[in-house]
Design an enzyme around this catalytic site. Sequence first.
Site, PDB file in Angstrom:
ATOM      1  CG  MET A  74      -2.023  -1.058   1.120  1.00 54.04           C
ATOM      2  SD  MET A  74      -3.551  -0.645   2.014  1.00 54.04           S
ATOM      3  CE  MET A  74      -2.927  -0.355   3.663  1.00 54.04           C
ATOM      4  N   GLY A  75       2.151   1.094  -0.366  1.00 53.91           N
ATOM      5  CA  GLY A  75       3.034   2.247  -0.411  1.00 53.91           C
ATOM      6  C   GLY A  75       3.553   2.631   0.956  1.00 53.91           C
ATOM      7  CG  HIS A 125       8.563   0.104   6.192  1.00 54.45           C
ATOM      8  ND1 HIS A 125       8.823  -1.254   6.245  1.00 54.45           N
ATOM      9  CD2 HIS A 125       7.239   0.232   6.441  1.00 54.45           C
ATOM     10  CE1 HIS A 125       7.731  -1.917   6.533  1.00 54.45           C
ATOM     11  NE2 HIS A 125       6.745  -1.047   6.652  1.00 54.45           N
ATOM     12  CG  HIS A 141       6.938  -2.096   2.214  1.00 54.81           C
ATOM     13  ND1 HIS A 141       6.874  -1.013   3.058  1.00 54.81           N
ATOM     14  CD2 HIS A 141       5.711  -2.657   2.231  1.00 54.81           C
ATOM     15  CE1 HIS A 141       5.649  -0.897   3.538  1.00 54.81           C
ATOM     16  NE2 HIS A 141       4.923  -1.898   3.070  1.00 54.81           N
ATOM     17  CD  GLU A 196       6.758 -15.493   8.570  1.00 54.29           C
ATOM     18  OE1 GLU A 196       7.323 -15.241   9.663  1.00 54.29           O
ATOM     19  OE2 GLU A 196       6.841 -16.591   7.987  1.00 54.29           O
ATOM     20  CE  LYS A 197       3.508  -4.616  10.059  1.00 56.53           C
ATOM     21  NZ  LYS A 197       2.180  -4.385  10.721  1.00 56.53           N
ATOM     22  CG  ASP A 198       0.289  -6.980   7.928  1.00 55.64           C
ATOM     23  OD1 ASP A 198      -0.289  -6.371   8.840  1.00 55.64           O
ATOM     24  OD2 ASP A 198       1.076  -6.431   7.146  1.00 55.64           O
ATOM     25  CD  GLN A 226      -2.304  -8.453   4.484  1.00 56.47           C
ATOM     26  OE1 GLN A 226      -2.972  -7.422   4.634  1.00 56.47           O
ATOM     27  NE2 GLN A 226      -1.025  -8.422   4.117  1.00 56.47           N
ATOM     28  CG  MET A 246      10.947  -1.859  10.263  1.00 56.93           C
ATOM     29  SD  MET A 246      12.084  -1.730   8.858  1.00 56.93           S
ATOM     30  CE  MET A 246      13.603  -1.349   9.725  1.00 56.93           C
TER      31      MET A 246
END
Length: 284
Positions: free
Chosen positions: A30-31, A34, A37, A148-150, A153, A188
């Site tokens: 989603m832009g 950091h 990404h 994996e932070k999400d 999801q 992050m």
Amino acid sequence: MQTATTLDMLRNAQAGLRAGGGSVALVPTMGALHEGHLTLVREARKACDHVIASIFVNPTQFGPNEDLDAYPRQLAEDSAMLEAEGVALLWAPGVEAMYPSGFVTSISVSGVSDNFCGAARPGHFDGVATVVCKLFNQVMPDKAFFGEKDYQQLAVIRAMARDLDLTRPHVQDIIGVPTVREADGLAMSSRNRYLSPEDRANAAALPREMKAAIAAIEAGADVGNALATLERRLVEGGFASVDYAALADAQSLAPLTSLPPAPARLLVAARIGGTRLIDNMAVG
């Protein structure tokens, strides 16, 4: 790096990449990019010949009182970062390109989406599943990379792709990349930039107290007591509230009350200042 803003542009650019041979990776974002990404991009480049990154702030995964309008948008800066990392194609559609007039379809993935962020943010994962399904059909990658932070999801996306038969031929592998963290352990996130200096300093309590809870659970402590202690310490450390702190099966995300022999995950969402932070860590 090529940039496509319409589906026709994307398909023409993608055909050019495919004509040259080699595999294609997708890195959806989603832009507000950091290092997390960029780590996804680097892993994608290791695995595939061409990387397509997408930037789309997806309105259907935001609730009516969430931060859609405030979500950071910096397309020029993000584009430069992706180009520097060797991305071949940036897919940056507007809302009208992704959801044209008359769009009425939504995908719901039950089970893995029922609890945690699914319960706290009704409709959120329907929006995620729908937009990722569209991205898979639009880009038709060989591999797709998600952080994996999400974690919930990622579980929703894997279930959606399995159930809708998207794993062949579109996405042979959906790859989860370990969470990238700041020096003090905070995961992050694009939303970290919302934090005031004081809240940012206090936010380091989240990974610290999660590690303490995991150590207690692995040492045999009662799971409920360990989670209650985690929540209390977060609030004492400056967090306004805790949406959830839960131990769950790492694959099904079914809540657990004791540590199983199978892999488990500690998942937490907590609010500090006006910002909601999420994190997860392996247990066992």
